[in-house]
Design a protein around this motif. Structure first.
Motif, PDB file in Angstrom:
ATOM      1  N   ASN A 184       0.829  -1.211   0.000  1.00  0.00           N
ATOM      2  CA  ASN A 184       0.000   0.000   0.000  1.00  0.00           C
ATOM      3  C   ASN A 184       0.861   1.258   0.000  1.00  0.00           C
ATOM      4  O   ASN A 184       0.331   2.356  -0.142  1.00  0.00           O
ATOM      5  N   ALA A 185       2.173   1.088   0.193  1.00  0.00           N
ATOM      6  CA  ALA A 185       3.139   2.193   0.248  1.00  0.00           C
ATOM      7  C   ALA A 185       2.768   3.201   1.331  1.00  0.00           C
ATOM      8  O   ALA A 185       3.084   4.376   1.237  1.00  0.00           O
ATOM      9  N   GLU A 186       2.096   2.729   2.367  1.00  0.00           N
ATOM     10  CA  GLU A 186       1.669   3.605   3.452  1.00  0.00           C
ATOM     11  C   GLU A 186       2.065   2.987   4.785  1.00  0.00           C
ATOM     12  O   GLU A 186       1.438   2.037   5.246  1.00  0.00           O
ATOM     13  N   PRO A 187       3.132   3.495   5.413  1.00  0.00           N
ATOM     14  CA  PRO A 187       3.504   2.949   6.714  1.00  0.00           C
ATOM     15  C   PRO A 187       2.400   3.208   7.742  1.00  0.00           C
ATOM     16  O   PRO A 187       1.572   4.103   7.577  1.00  0.00           O
ATOM     17  N   PHE A 188       2.408   2.414   8.795  1.00  0.00           N
ATOM     18  CA  PHE A 188       1.391   2.487   9.840  1.00  0.00           C
ATOM     19  C   PHE A 188       1.973   3.200  11.050  1.00  0.00           C
ATOM     20  O   PHE A 188       3.034   2.825  11.550  1.00  0.00           O
ATOM     21  N   LYS A 189       1.286   4.244  11.522  1.00  0.00           N
ATOM     22  CA  LYS A 189       1.725   5.012  12.692  1.00  0.00           C
ATOM     23  C   LYS A 189       0.808   4.686  13.861  1.00  0.00           C
ATOM     24  O   LYS A 189      -0.408   4.618  13.699  1.00  0.00           O
ATOM     25  N   PHE A 190       1.414   4.507  15.033  1.00  0.00           N
ATOM     26  CA  PHE A 190       0.624   4.309  16.233  1.00  0.00           C
ATOM     27  C   PHE A 190       1.469   4.595  17.465  1.00  0.00           C
ATOM     28  O   PHE A 190       2.699   4.638  17.391  1.00  0.00           O
ATOM     29  N   VAL A 191       0.804   4.788  18.578  1.00  0.00           N
ATOM     30  CA  VAL A 191       1.485   4.964  19.854  1.00  0.00           C
ATOM     31  C   VAL A 191       1.612   3.581  20.466  1.00  0.00           C
ATOM     32  O   VAL A 191       0.617   2.879  20.658  1.00  0.00           O
ATOM     33  N   VAL A 192       2.841   3.184  20.768  1.00  0.00           N
ATOM     34  CA  VAL A 192       3.108   1.822  21.232  1.00  0.00           C
ATOM     35  C   VAL A 192       2.873   1.680  22.735  1.00  0.00           C
ATOM     36  O   VAL A 192       3.103   2.608  23.501  1.00  0.00           O
ATOM     37  N   GLY A 193       2.363   0.515  23.116  1.00  0.00           N
ATOM     38  CA  GLY A 193       2.241   0.176  24.524  1.00  0.00           C
ATOM     39  C   GLY A 193       0.992   0.660  25.224  1.00  0.00           C
ATOM     40  O   GLY A 193       0.892   0.538  26.443  1.00  0.00           O
ATOM     41  N   VAL A 194       0.042   1.199  24.471  1.00  0.00           N
ATOM     42  CA  VAL A 194      -1.167   1.741  25.112  1.00  0.00           C
ATOM     43  C   VAL A 194      -2.451   1.092  24.597  1.00  0.00           C
ATOM     44  O   VAL A 194      -3.540   1.593  24.845  1.00  0.00           O
ATOM     45  N   GLY A 195      -2.326  -0.037  23.891  1.00  0.00           N
ATOM     46  CA  GLY A 195      -3.507  -0.766  23.462  1.00  0.00           C
ATOM     47  C   GLY A 195      -4.152  -0.300  22.163  1.00  0.00           C
ATOM     48  O   GLY A 195      -5.268  -0.698  21.858  1.00  0.00           O
ATOM     49  N   HIS A 196      -3.449   0.516  21.379  1.00  0.00           N
ATOM     50  CA  HIS A 196      -3.990   0.947  20.085  1.00  0.00           C
ATOM     51  C   HIS A 196      -3.889  -0.140  19.022  1.00  0.00           C
ATOM     52  O   HIS A 196      -4.515  -0.029  17.975  1.00  0.00           O
ATOM     53  N   VAL A 197      -3.069  -1.137  19.276  1.00  0.00           N
ATOM     54  CA  VAL A 197      -2.849  -2.240  18.342  1.00  0.00           C
ATOM     55  C   VAL A 197      -2.958  -3.547  19.119  1.00  0.00           C
ATOM     56  O   VAL A 197      -3.138  -3.541  20.339  1.00  0.00           O
ATOM     57  N   ILE A 198      -2.785  -4.662  18.434  1.00  0.00           N
ATOM     58  CA  ILE A 198      -2.834  -5.942  19.136  1.00  0.00           C
ATOM     59  C   ILE A 198      -1.720  -6.004  20.185  1.00  0.00           C
ATOM     60  O   ILE A 198      -0.660  -5.386  20.034  1.00  0.00           O
ATOM     61  N   LYS A 199      -1.967  -6.769  21.233  1.00  0.00           N
ATOM     62  CA  LYS A 199      -1.012  -6.880  22.338  1.00  0.00           C
ATOM     63  C   LYS A 199       0.352  -7.382  21.869  1.00  0.00           C
ATOM     64  O   LYS A 199       1.396  -6.955  22.359  1.00  0.00           O
ATOM     65  N   GLY A 200       0.352  -8.271  20.879  1.00  0.00           N
ATOM     66  CA  GLY A 200       1.606  -8.791  20.345  1.00  0.00           C
ATOM     67  C   GLY A 200       2.486  -7.705  19.762  1.00  0.00           C
ATOM     68  O   GLY A 200       3.716  -7.763  19.861  1.00  0.00           O
ATOM     69  N   TRP A 201       1.870  -6.701  19.137  1.00  0.00           N
ATOM     70  CA  TRP A 201       2.652  -5.578  18.610  1.00  0.00           C
ATOM     71  C   TRP A 201       3.147  -4.694  19.750  1.00  0.00           C
ATOM     72  O   TRP A 201       4.283  -4.235  19.733  1.00  0.00           O
ATOM     73  N   ASP A 202       2.295  -4.419  20.726  1.00  0.00           N
ATOM     74  CA  ASP A 202       2.724  -3.588  21.853  1.00  0.00           C
ATOM     75  C   ASP A 202       3.937  -4.203  22.553  1.00  0.00           C
ATOM     76  O   ASP A 202       4.842  -3.498  22.973  1.00  0.00           O
ATOM     77  N   GLY A 251       6.041  -6.633  21.089  1.00  0.00           N
ATOM     78  CA  GLY A 251       7.130  -6.879  20.145  1.00  0.00           C
ATOM     79  C   GLY A 251       7.824  -5.637  19.626  1.00  0.00           C
ATOM     80  O   GLY A 251       9.056  -5.612  19.523  1.00  0.00           O
ATOM     81  N   ILE A 252       7.075  -4.602  19.314  1.00  0.00           N
ATOM     82  CA  ILE A 252       7.660  -3.403  18.691  1.00  0.00           C
ATOM     83  C   ILE A 252       8.655  -2.715  19.619  1.00  0.00           C
ATOM     84  O   ILE A 252       9.665  -2.186  19.167  1.00  0.00           O
TER      85      ILE A 252
END
Length: 125
Positions: free
Chosen positions: A73-91, A93-94
């Motif tokens: 998609n040529a679009e990186p994904f932005k998020f705040v890590v460690g606060v539950g905005h994404v799956i727990k595995g990403w919080d 792992g990232i």
């Protein structure tokens, strides 16, 4: 080379790479629910909880079928890590990654979308 042969060859390569990488994977949780394989070293420090990160990712099921892809998609994904905005595995792992690092994660459902999945892309368990 026909499509059937290519499919068999791709499955074989996935199988061999999984066997190779499983011997070198790092368990990030005591129960083994998240495993990380370092594909390419990064530099600098790891992100801190509550820090914004920008990632590219390819999401695949264990059989290799792709369900999501920020790279194509040529679009990186932005998020705040460690606060539950994404799956727990990403919080989890990232925050182990450095800038520019490439890694493969295998994340079990209890650290991802659970038994319910996330329709339409992630079916129930």
């Amino acid at each position: 080379i026909n499509a059937e042969y290519m499919g068999i060859f791709k499955n074989f390569l996935n199988f061999i790479s999984t066997i190779f990488m499983e011997s070198q994977g790092i368990k990030l949780t005591e129960d083994g629910g998240i495993t990380k394989w370092l594909l390419e070293e990064g530099t600098g420090s790891c992100p801190k909880v509550k820090q914004e990160v920008v990632v590219h990712y390819i999401g695949r099921f264990m059989d290799g079928i792709e369900f999501d892809n920020s790279v194509s998609n040529a679009e990186p994904f932005k998020f705040v890590v460690g606060v539950g905005h994404v799956i727990k595995g990403w919080d989890i792992g990232i925050v182990t990654m450095k800038r520019g690092e490439r890694a493969k994660f295998v994340i079990e459902s209890n650290y991802a979308y659970g038994d319910k999945g996330s329709l339409p892309k992630i079916p129930p368990k």
